[in-house]
Structures are given as structure tokens and as C-alpha cells.
Design a protein around this motif. Structure first.
Motif, PDB file in Angstrom:
ATOM      1  N   ARG A   1       0.990  -1.098   0.017  1.00 43.78           N
ATOM      2  CA  ARG A   1       0.180   0.021  -0.034  1.00 43.78           C
ATOM      3  C   ARG A   1       1.057   1.385   0.000  1.00 43.78           C
ATOM      4  NH1 ARG A   1      -3.809   1.361   5.289  1.00 43.78           N
ATOM      5  NH2 ARG A   1      -1.566   1.256   6.121  1.00 43.78           N
ATOM      6  N   ILE A   2       0.562   2.300  -0.784  1.00 44.72           N
ATOM      7  CA  ILE A   2       1.007   3.599  -0.862  1.00 44.72           C
ATOM      8  C   ILE A   2       0.017   4.438  -0.937  1.00 44.72           C
ATOM      9  CG2 ILE A   2       3.338   3.079  -1.755  1.00 44.72           C
ATOM     10  CD1 ILE A   2       2.368   4.186  -4.238  1.00 44.72           C
ATOM     11  N   LEU A   3       0.239   5.913  -0.798  1.00 48.20           N
ATOM     12  CA  LEU A   3      -0.857   6.755  -1.322  1.00 48.20           C
ATOM     13  C   LEU A   3      -0.705   7.276  -2.606  1.00 48.20           C
ATOM     14  CD1 LEU A   3      -1.302   9.079   1.897  1.00 48.20           C
ATOM     15  CD2 LEU A   3      -2.685   6.852   1.019  1.00 48.20           C
ATOM     16  N   THR A   4      -1.785   7.498  -3.355  1.00 50.52           N
ATOM     17  CA  THR A   4      -1.810   8.112  -4.871  1.00 50.52           C
ATOM     18  C   THR A   4      -2.688   9.421  -4.815  1.00 50.52           C
ATOM     19  OG1 THR A   4      -1.824   7.632  -7.204  1.00 50.52           O
ATOM     20  CG2 THR A   4      -3.481   6.563  -5.803  1.00 50.52           C
ATOM     21  N   GLU A   5      -2.283  10.321  -5.547  1.00 46.79           N
ATOM     22  CA  GLU A   5      -3.222  11.433  -5.883  1.00 46.79           C
ATOM     23  C   GLU A   5      -4.366  10.975  -6.641  1.00 46.79           C
ATOM     24  OE1 GLU A   5      -1.627  15.730  -6.670  1.00 46.79           O
ATOM     25  OE2 GLU A   5      -2.313  14.769  -8.593  1.00 46.79           O
ATOM     26  N   GLN A   6      -5.524  11.518  -6.285  1.00 39.55           N
ATOM     27  CA  GLN A   6      -6.563  11.220  -6.869  1.00 39.55           C
ATOM     28  C   GLN A   6      -6.636  11.834  -8.289  1.00 39.55           C
ATOM     29  OE1 GLN A   6     -10.343  11.328  -4.399  1.00 39.55           O
ATOM     30  NE2 GLN A   6      -9.249  11.276  -2.792  1.00 39.55           N
TER      31      GLN A   6
ATOM     32  N   GLY B   1      -4.243  17.158  -5.634  1.00 41.95           N
ATOM     33  CA  GLY B   1      -3.866  17.359  -4.309  1.00 41.95           C
ATOM     34  C   GLY B   1      -4.316  16.808  -3.196  1.00 41.95           C
ATOM     35  N   GLU B   2      -5.311  15.935  -3.422  1.00 43.53           N
ATOM     36  CA  GLU B   2      -6.165  14.888  -2.528  1.00 43.53           C
ATOM     37  C   GLU B   2      -5.690  13.550  -2.838  1.00 43.53           C
ATOM     38  OE1 GLU B   2     -10.195  15.426  -1.835  1.00 43.53           O
ATOM     39  OE2 GLU B   2     -10.070  17.449  -2.104  1.00 43.53           O
ATOM     40  N   TYR B   3      -5.531  12.851  -1.820  1.00 47.95           N
ATOM     41  CA  TYR B   3      -4.858  11.436  -2.041  1.00 47.95           C
ATOM     42  C   TYR B   3      -5.723  10.064  -1.321  1.00 47.95           C
ATOM     43  CZ  TYR B   3      -0.585  14.120  -2.760  1.00 47.95           C
ATOM     44  OH  TYR B   3       0.176  14.804  -3.412  1.00 47.95           O
ATOM     45  N   GLU B   4      -5.561   9.070  -1.878  1.00 42.73           N
ATOM     46  CA  GLU B   4      -6.287   8.052  -1.407  1.00 42.73           C
ATOM     47  C   GLU B   4      -5.252   6.517  -1.472  1.00 42.73           C
ATOM     48  OE1 GLU B   4      -9.249   7.329  -4.413  1.00 42.73           O
ATOM     49  OE2 GLU B   4      -7.808   6.680  -6.082  1.00 42.73           O
TER      50      GLU B   4
ATOM     51  N   PRO C   1       1.997  12.671 -13.211  1.00 44.66           N
ATOM     52  CA  PRO C   1       0.709  13.333 -13.005  1.00 44.66           C
ATOM     53  C   PRO C   1      -0.283  12.665 -14.131  1.00 44.66           C
ATOM     54  CG  PRO C   1       2.388  14.755 -13.236  1.00 44.66           C
ATOM     55  CD  PRO C   1       3.153  13.498 -13.523  1.00 44.66           C
ATOM     56  N   HIS C   2      -1.604  12.446 -13.457  1.00 42.50           N
ATOM     57  CA  HIS C   2      -2.645  11.792 -14.414  1.00 42.50           C
ATOM     58  C   HIS C   2      -2.895  12.558 -15.683  1.00 42.50           C
ATOM     59  CE1 HIS C   2      -3.138   8.909 -10.992  1.00 42.50           C
ATOM     60  NE2 HIS C   2      -3.445  10.079 -10.325  1.00 42.50           N
ATOM     61  N   ASP C   3      -2.991  13.836 -15.723  1.00 44.81           N
ATOM     62  CA  ASP C   3      -3.367  14.754 -16.946  1.00 44.81           C
ATOM     63  C   ASP C   3      -1.965  14.965 -18.025  1.00 44.81           C
ATOM     64  OD1 ASP C   3      -1.720  16.301 -15.219  1.00 44.81           O
ATOM     65  OD2 ASP C   3      -2.984  18.126 -15.089  1.00 44.81           O
ATOM     66  N   LYS C   4      -1.024  14.265 -17.664  1.00 42.45           N
ATOM     67  CA  LYS C   4       0.160  14.221 -18.344  1.00 42.45           C
ATOM     68  C   LYS C   4       0.439  12.884 -18.940  1.00 42.45           C
ATOM     69  CE  LYS C   4       1.822  18.660 -16.225  1.00 42.45           C
ATOM     70  NZ  LYS C   4       3.137  19.066 -15.630  1.00 42.45           N
ATOM     71  N   ARG C   5      -0.134  12.000 -18.683  1.00 40.53           N
ATOM     72  CA  ARG C   5      -0.043  10.592 -19.379  1.00 40.53           C
ATOM     73  C   ARG C   5      -0.484  10.434 -20.824  1.00 40.53           C
ATOM     74  NH1 ARG C   5      -1.474   6.593 -14.029  1.00 40.53           N
ATOM     75  NH2 ARG C   5       0.073   7.335 -12.860  1.00 40.53           N
ATOM     76  N   GLU C   6       0.548   9.823 -21.818  1.00 40.65           N
ATOM     77  CA  GLU C   6       0.094   9.489 -22.898  1.00 40.65           C
ATOM     78  C   GLU C   6      -1.068   8.510 -23.168  1.00 40.65           C
ATOM     79  OE1 GLU C   6       3.379   8.625 -25.248  1.00 40.65           O
ATOM     80  OE2 GLU C   6       4.502  10.275 -24.626  1.00 40.65           O
TER      81      GLU C   6
ATOM     82  N   GLU D   1       0.154   4.505 -16.115  1.00 40.61           N
ATOM     83  CA  GLU D   1       1.445   4.163 -16.019  1.00 40.61           C
ATOM     84  C   GLU D   1       1.793   2.807 -16.114  1.00 40.61           C
ATOM     85  OE1 GLU D   1       5.481   6.132 -15.015  1.00 40.61           O
ATOM     86  OE2 GLU D   1       3.440   7.001 -15.820  1.00 40.61           O
ATOM     87  N   GLU D   2       2.935   2.585 -17.061  1.00 37.99           N
ATOM     88  CA  GLU D   2       3.239   1.250 -17.247  1.00 37.99           C
ATOM     89  C   GLU D   2       3.756   0.473 -15.679  1.00 37.99           C
ATOM     90  OE1 GLU D   2       4.714  -2.292 -19.353  1.00 37.99           O
ATOM     91  OE2 GLU D   2       4.176  -0.558 -20.370  1.00 37.99           O
ATOM     92  N   GLY D   3       3.093  -0.840 -15.442  1.00 38.46           N
ATOM     93  CA  GLY D   3       3.823  -1.461 -14.178  1.00 38.46           C
ATOM     94  C   GLY D   3       3.262  -0.992 -12.878  1.00 38.46           C
ATOM     95  N   ASN D   4       2.621   0.102 -12.718  1.00 44.17           N
ATOM     96  CA  ASN D   4       1.994   0.465 -11.292  1.00 44.17           C
ATOM     97  C   ASN D   4       0.728   1.348 -11.482  1.00 44.17           C
ATOM     98  OD1 ASN D   4       3.334  -0.483  -8.708  1.00 44.17           O
ATOM     99  ND2 ASN D   4       5.362   0.403  -9.685  1.00 44.17           N
ATOM    100  N   GLY D   5      -0.206   0.854 -12.373  1.00 46.87           N
ATOM    101  CA  GLY D   5      -1.483   1.503 -12.526  1.00 46.87           C
ATOM    102  C   GLY D   5      -1.582   2.958 -12.089  1.00 46.87           C
ATOM    103  N   LYS D   6      -2.296   3.445 -11.450  1.00 46.40           N
ATOM    104  CA  LYS D   6      -2.829   4.762 -11.263  1.00 46.40           C
ATOM    105  C   LYS D   6      -1.814   5.367 -10.297  1.00 46.40           C
ATOM    106  CE  LYS D   6      -6.289   4.187  -7.811  1.00 46.40           C
ATOM    107  NZ  LYS D   6      -7.590   4.489  -7.609  1.00 46.40           N
ATOM    108  N   ALA D   7      -0.519   4.933  -9.889  1.00 46.72           N
ATOM    109  CA  ALA D   7       0.135   5.398  -8.557  1.00 46.72           C
ATOM    110  C   ALA D   7       0.841   6.769  -9.043  1.00 46.72           C
ATOM    111  CB  ALA D   7       1.308   4.415  -8.208  1.00 46.72           C
ATOM    112  N   TYR D   8       0.510   7.786  -8.421  1.00 52.99           N
ATOM    113  CA  TYR D   8       1.394   8.923  -8.665  1.00 52.99           C
ATOM    114  C   TYR D   8       1.200   9.901  -7.534  1.00 52.99           C
ATOM    115  CZ  TYR D   8       2.252  13.884  -9.742  1.00 52.99           C
ATOM    116  OH  TYR D   8       2.871  15.227  -9.615  1.00 52.99           O
ATOM    117  N   VAL D   9       2.649   9.907  -7.090  1.00 56.38           N
ATOM    118  CA  VAL D   9       2.637  11.193  -5.801  1.00 56.38           C
ATOM    119  C   VAL D   9       3.833  11.990  -6.588  1.00 56.38           C
ATOM    120  CG1 VAL D   9       3.427  11.337  -3.529  1.00 56.38           C
ATOM    121  CG2 VAL D   9       2.407   9.507  -4.247  1.00 56.38           C
ATOM    122  N   ALA D  10       3.648  13.377  -6.171  1.00 53.88           N
ATOM    123  CA  ALA D  10       4.647  14.312  -6.321  1.00 53.88           C
ATOM    124  C   ALA D  10       5.818  14.168  -5.695  1.00 53.88           C
ATOM    125  CB  ALA D  10       3.916  15.888  -6.412  1.00 53.88           C
TER     126      ALA D  10
END
Length: 651
Positions: A429-434, A439-442, A561-566, A570-579
Motif C-alpha cells: 500500500r502507498i498513497l496516490t493522488e486522486q 492535491g488529494e490522496y487515497e 501526473p494523471h493529466d500528463k500521461r500519454e 503508468e506502465e507497471g504500477n497502474g494509477k500510482a502518482y505522488v509528486a
């Protein structure tokens, strides 16, 4: 309209400059550091300027950039508030110190308090009031007769299997040491710094790594109730210790007197420690409830988001976490030595867990110069030049290991948890930006950490040790031993993780003194705990290490960042993103370093030990209710620089 707006902004700008100057002057006369001033200024909103995210090195994309709502941001802000309250409450004169002492403890300060105060001030003590650990350790001893305490302290060293050394002070000198060891020899060099102020006393010091005293809950409550009942502040007291008391060690006699007190030691080595520890816990605590539902216990000290520690004190409280940790920490189920007693005895120890009643003193390794534990800044680079790596080196200490139990030892679990090979194919488990709420996390429970661990951790054992059989054959095909890294060279890395061994870690103060960021996981309590604020001076980590990747991905960042993915994923780790929150890591590291220079110096160890032995000297004095300092502190007004106009503020 435009000119009016410009004038308004000019006025506001001048107001902000004036406020900055004012705070600067306050800092100059109150001892605040430059970073402390930045903390104060950081909360000030400049009108007409968009507020930056908590990771303030990032520039907001627009005036409407959302504030970073990561739980660590909140925890850092809360820690700052607690620290500021701590700072604001400090006494600034002997008058205030004496007043606060009586207010808190319900007693006069002990004899020699004025000399101790001047000793502390000459060494630039930062907070002359923060010695609550001493008070906590002494409080139940007030319920025991002084002659009983003296007899126990005088003779505990005689049982060579009892694990105690004896240090004996007569006529303001250390005149004898019994059953010595390197710990007692080091302690003597410390006491000699102020021994001329101490009364005759015998000191029993724990020679073992593990703590000793576990008083059952009901017995301890009775002792504390009695202590509270006998608190007094008589109008006049004698400001000196008594002399000629009996029951101190007869330095000429070889044999113990027949009526000496028995500390009632017994061995519990290699057995489940919670069987003993739980007896000292409240009846309603998880340790006494025999439940396997730990949800409520976790909510008391962990955030549901990422499992982050919200209460560092409770995260090491065996009454709270003991049932979850009892088979995951070497001390708790496979201790190599464990000689304990249920009787309250006055034995001094370097560390303890929360259920213990040993008398804490600053660990000898912090006082003794040893290159393995002393800070060396030769390789301590600036934060920006350090590697984005969390490092740890150590041996397989912590408990007696065999083929059946080593997997659950605390050090072994850490090495496994951040080993890229061991974690291949596993999820954490980690946190990822929604995605829809910047700026909010889950929670994200499907993170694969293997590649991240390979890139950002350097953790491993340098030696196998403490096994049955001695050569530890069961480790042969598990992992490869790593080369040792001298303490100073570890500072080339940004993150220094510190975990327990057989007992506390002697590296912790050096870690705090460095420019790197200390990450701490422990079940042990030490003398300085009340001085350190988790999330301001260091980063706390759960003893199960289930938050390690939440911590590292926060500071180092992960994903795109979700809005900058082609392709939106993200390959290998789904939706994981933390700045990346590099500025926050640097900030905590700098705050910890500056703070260690103020409150964890060798001078602070001297100050603490001097105060501790004054309190101990009174507690073993037959006239303890009639001795102490009963003045108002005014005789040191000139010493403190208190002007007549200030005296009204001292009451």
C-alpha cells in the motif's frame, strides 16, 4: 481605481516588510534560529499572491492551484504547532523555573537545585523545565521508604547473574565500583563532572541491553496514589541533603547484611515478553483484552491513509501495539537475555519500553566517544548533493535466531521489506493522488515496489550473529551480506532509517545531527524523547514497516501526473502518482539537525544526569519531605538579568 489598487498593494507590502523586521528582532532576542523564523513567516499569506502548495519549492501552475492535502503535510503542520507551544512555555529565569517546578510536581525542588540551575545556564540549556522523564521515573519511588531504596541500591551488584553494577559516592567523590563493565566505567566519567554537588549514595546500573522492571498495573496505581497523597510544599525546608544515613553499602564489609532487600530477579529469556508486559497495562487496553481485532488500536496511532504514524508515543506503547507486534520484534519473543522483576527497584537503565519502571539515564554510547556512533561531518553533503537513497547497515541482532523464527525478527523484516528481489511480484500500500481531485490522496494497495526499492534503497546485513546454531546456516541462500559503510559515509544518502537491535539504537543522535533525514522505528523509550517532535525533527515509521513505501514515495515521488500521461496509465504500477516532496524532506532534516545542536549535546547529557541524581539523592533521603529549595528564586534575578520591571511577569 487602478492607482488605488496599487497604493493598497504598496501599503500591504510595507506592512509585510515591517512584520518581517519585527519577527526578526523577536528572533534575535528570543533565541529563534533562521529556520524558526521561516516557520513563522511561512504561515503568513501575502495578499494578492497565490498560496503555494505545502511542497513550497514547486511553483503553482495557476492562482487556483490546490493545496497539497497529503496527510504528511498535515502531520508536519500539527508538529510545528506542538513545537511552538513547547517553545513558548519555557521558563526564562530561576523564579519561573522554581514556580513551574512546584506547579507541576507539587513539591519544592531538591537540595542543590540552585547550583544545578546555574550549571545548566552556563551550558546554555535550551529548556530548563523539560525534565518530565525524571519526574515520571521518580514518582512511584516516593511511595517506598528511603531505607528500603538504599538497601536495594547498595547490594544489587552482588548477584553476578542479576546484571547490575554498583557505583558508590561518599564525601562528594566516587570511591568504589562493584561488578564493573564498560557501561559503569563510562557512567563514572559523566558523574565526575558534577559529583562535588552530590550526597552520599549508591547507584545500581543495569549492565544488560534489555530493561528490567515490570510492576503490575494495580500495584503501580497504588504506588502512584500514595505518592500523590504525600505531596507537600512546607513553608520552610532545609536546602541540603542529610548525612550519616544507614543502609548505604558498608565499603569495608565483604558480606552483605542478612537483612538486605531482595530485588527478586527472575529470568524470562527466550519467552513471550507480552506475558510479563501485559500485567503492567490497564485492564481495558488491547494487551489485556485478548482480541485479534486491532482496528481500534491502530486508529489511535495510525492514519487510515497510508498507515502513517499520527501518534509516535502510542506507536511504541506495548499496551496498544503489543498484541500486533508480539511475534514481530526480537525482544518480544526471542530475547537473548531477560532478567526482570515485578518489584519496583531503583535501577538505572539506558532504555526501556513503556511498561518498564527503570530509571532512565542518557545512554553511555551517547556520552562515550566511539567512531561507530559519533557524528562525523566529513561526508555530510548538502541535501541537494545527497543520493536519493535510504540506507541501513547492521548485524542480525535483536534476538536469538533459528531456522523457525528468523523471518519475524524486526531487522530481518526490514531488510526483506525493502529488498528488490524479495519484493518482486508483491504488492504494498502507498498513497496516490486522486485522478479527479488534484492535491488529494487515497490508498493504493496494488503498488509493486521492487523497481523502486532497487533504485532507492541500500539496506542489508554486514554480518550474521546471535543464532542457533552459531554459524546461522539458514541465512546462506536468503540474501548476500553487504560491505559495511562507516557511519559518516552513510550521510552521503538522504534517508537514514534507524531500527532497534537488542535494545535502542546508539546511532540515533548522530543521525539527527546530520544533514540527512532520520526515519525512526522503535519500541524503546529514551531520556530525550520529550524533546523530539515527530514530523518536525524526524519521520516516524511503524514497527511493522507497512508504511515504508508510503514515506519514500512521498519524499521521492513516483509515477506521472494523471493529466500528463500519454495513455492514461503508468506502465507497471497502474494509477500510482505522488509528486516529489524534496523540500519537505530537507526541511525536516534541517530542523532535526538544528534542534539536535540545541537539546542533544554532550552538555545536555551532563545537565540531565546532574538533575537526575539530585532527584535520586532526595528520594533516598530519610528527611526527603523536609529538605529542598523553598525560596522564591529572587536571589538569582541579577544572574538571570531580570530587571525590576520584569519581576511582575515572574509570578
Amino acid at each position: 481605481m487602478v492607482s488605488l489598487r496599487i497604493k493598497r498593494r504598496v501599503i500591504l507590502a510595507f506592512a509585510f516588510i515591517a512584520l518581517t523586521v519585527l519577527i526578526g528582532h523577536v528572533a534575535l532576542f528570543s533565541g529563534l534560529s533562521s529556520s524558526d523564523v521561516k516557520d513563522e513567516l511561512g504561515d503568513i499569506r501575502i495578499p494578492g499572491r497565490p498560496k503555494k502548495p505545502w511542497h513550497s519549492d514547486d511553483k503553482p501552475d495557476s492562482p487556483f492551484e490546490p493545496i497539497d492535502a497529503h496527510p504528511i503535510s498535515t502531520l508536519m503542520q500539527e508538529a510545528d504547532k506542538k513545537w511552538r507551544k513547547y517553545e513558548d512555555g519555557r521558563s526564562t529565569s530561576f523564579r519561573q523555573t522554581v514556580r513551574n517546578y512546584r506547579k507541576i510536581h507539587g513539591r519544592h525542588p531538591p537540595p542543590g537545585f540552585k547550583e544545578w540551575y546555574k550549571f545548566a545556564r552556563r551550558r546554555n540549556v535550551h529548556n530548563v523545565d523539560d525534565f518530565e522523564q525524571i519526574a515520571d521515573d521518580m514518582r512511584p519511588l516516593w511511595a517506598i521508604e528511603p531505607k528500603v531504596l538504599r538497601s536495594l541500591a547498595a547490594h544489587m551488584w552482588r548477584d553476578k547473574d542479576g546484571g547490575a553494577s554498583g557505583i558508590h559516592i561518599r564525601n562528594h567523590k566516587i570511591v568504589k565500583e562493584n561488578n564493573p563493565c564498560w557501561r559503569s566505567e563510562t557512567m563514572i566519567t559523566l558523574i565526575n563532572k558534577f559529583v562535588k554537588y552530590l550526597p552520599d549514595m549508591d547507584i545500581a546500573m543495569n549492565r544488560l541491553d534489555q530493561p528490567r522492571v515490570v510492576v503490575p498495573w494495580d500495584d503501580m496505581q497504588a504506588l502512584l496514589a500514595k505518592e500523590k497523597e504525600i505531596r507537600r510544599t512546607p513553608p520552610e525546608t532545609i536546602d541540603e541533603f542529610s548525612s550519616g544515613m544507614g543502609d548505604l553499602l558498608d565499603l569495608e564489609a565483604e558480606d552483605a547484611p542478612p537483612d538486605k532487600e531482595d530485588p527478586q530477579w527472575y529470568s524470562h529469556a527466550g519467552k513471550q515478553y507480552m506475558d510479563v508486559a501485559s500485567t503492567a497495562c490497564p485492564p481495558e487496553s488491547p494487551a489485556r483484552q485478548n482480541t485479534t481485532d486491532y482496528t481500534q488500536a491502530e486508529s489511535a496511532y495510525k492514519d487510515r491513509l497510508g498507515g502513517l504514524i499520527t501518534n509516535f508515543n502510542l506507536s511504541s506503547d506495548l499496551c496498544t501495539i503489543g498484541p500486533q507486534l508480539q511475534n514481530k520484534h526480537g525482544l518480544l519473543y526471542a530475547s537473548s537475555s531477560m532478567t526482570v522483576t515485578k518489584r519496583l527497584v531503583p535501577i538505572f537503565g539506558e532504555c526501556k519500553v513503556n511498561v518498564n519502571s527503570d530509571i532512565l539515564f542518557p545512554a553511555n554510547m551517547y556520552w562515550k566517544h566511539d567512531e561507530r556512533y559519533d557524528y562525523d561531518g566529513k561526508h555530510d553533503l548538502d541535501w541537494e548533493d545527497k543520493k536519493d537513497i535510504m540506507i541501513w547497515r547492521g548485524v542480525t541482532s535483536g534476538g536469538t535466531q533459528n531456522a523457525d523464527n528468523w523471518q519475524n525478527m524486526h531487522r530481518q523484516r526490514l531488510v526483506t521489506q525493502v529488498n528488490a528481489t524479495q519484493m518482486a511480484g508483491k504488492e504494498v500500500r502507498i498513497l496516490t493522488e486522486q485522478p479527479e481531485k488534484k492535491g488529494e490522496y487515497e490508498n493504493y494497495r496494488e503498488y509493486h515496489p521492487s523497481h523502486f526499492a532497487e533504485a532507492h534503497t541500500d539496506v542489508g546485513f554486514t554480518e550474521t550473529w546471535g543464532c542457533i546454531p552459531d554459524d546461522c546456516p539458514f541465512y546462506k541462500d536468503v540474501w548476500t551480506l553487504k560491505d559495511g559503510v562507516p557511519l559518516g559515509e552513510q550521510f552521503l544518502n538522504k534517508f537514514l532509517v534507524d531500527v532497534d537491535g537488542h535494545s535502542f539504537s546508539g546511532r540515533w543522535i548522530a543521525f539527527l545531527e546530520s544533514k540527512s533525514l532520520g526515519i525512526k522505528s522503535t519500541i524503546f523509550r529514551e531520556w530525550h524523547d520529550s524533546r523530539l517532535f515527530a514530523w518536525r525533527h524526524f519521520v516516524p515509521m511503524d514497527n511493522r514497516y507497512d508504511d515504508v513505501y508510503t514515506l519514500l514515495t512521498y519524499f521521492l515521488g513516483v509515477g506521472t501526473p494523471h493529466d500528463k500521461r500519454e495513455h492514461g496509465i503508468e506502465e507497471g504500477n497502474g494509477k500510482a502518482y505522488v509528486a516529489r516532496h524534496d523540500a519537505e524532506g530537507k526541511r525536516i532534516a534541517n530542523q532535526g539537525r538544528e534542534w539536535a545542536k540545541k537539546v542533544l549535546r554532550r552538555d545536555d547529557i551532563e545537565i540531565y544526569m546532574f538533575r537526575l541524581l539530585l532527584e535520586y539523592g532526595r528520594i533516598i533521603d530519610d528527611n526527603r519531605d523536609r529538605i529542598g529549595y523553598s525560596g522564591d528564586g529572587s536571589e538569582l534575578d541579577k544572574y538571570d538579568g531580570v530587571s525590576p520591571l520584569d519581576k511582575g511577569d515572574q509570578h
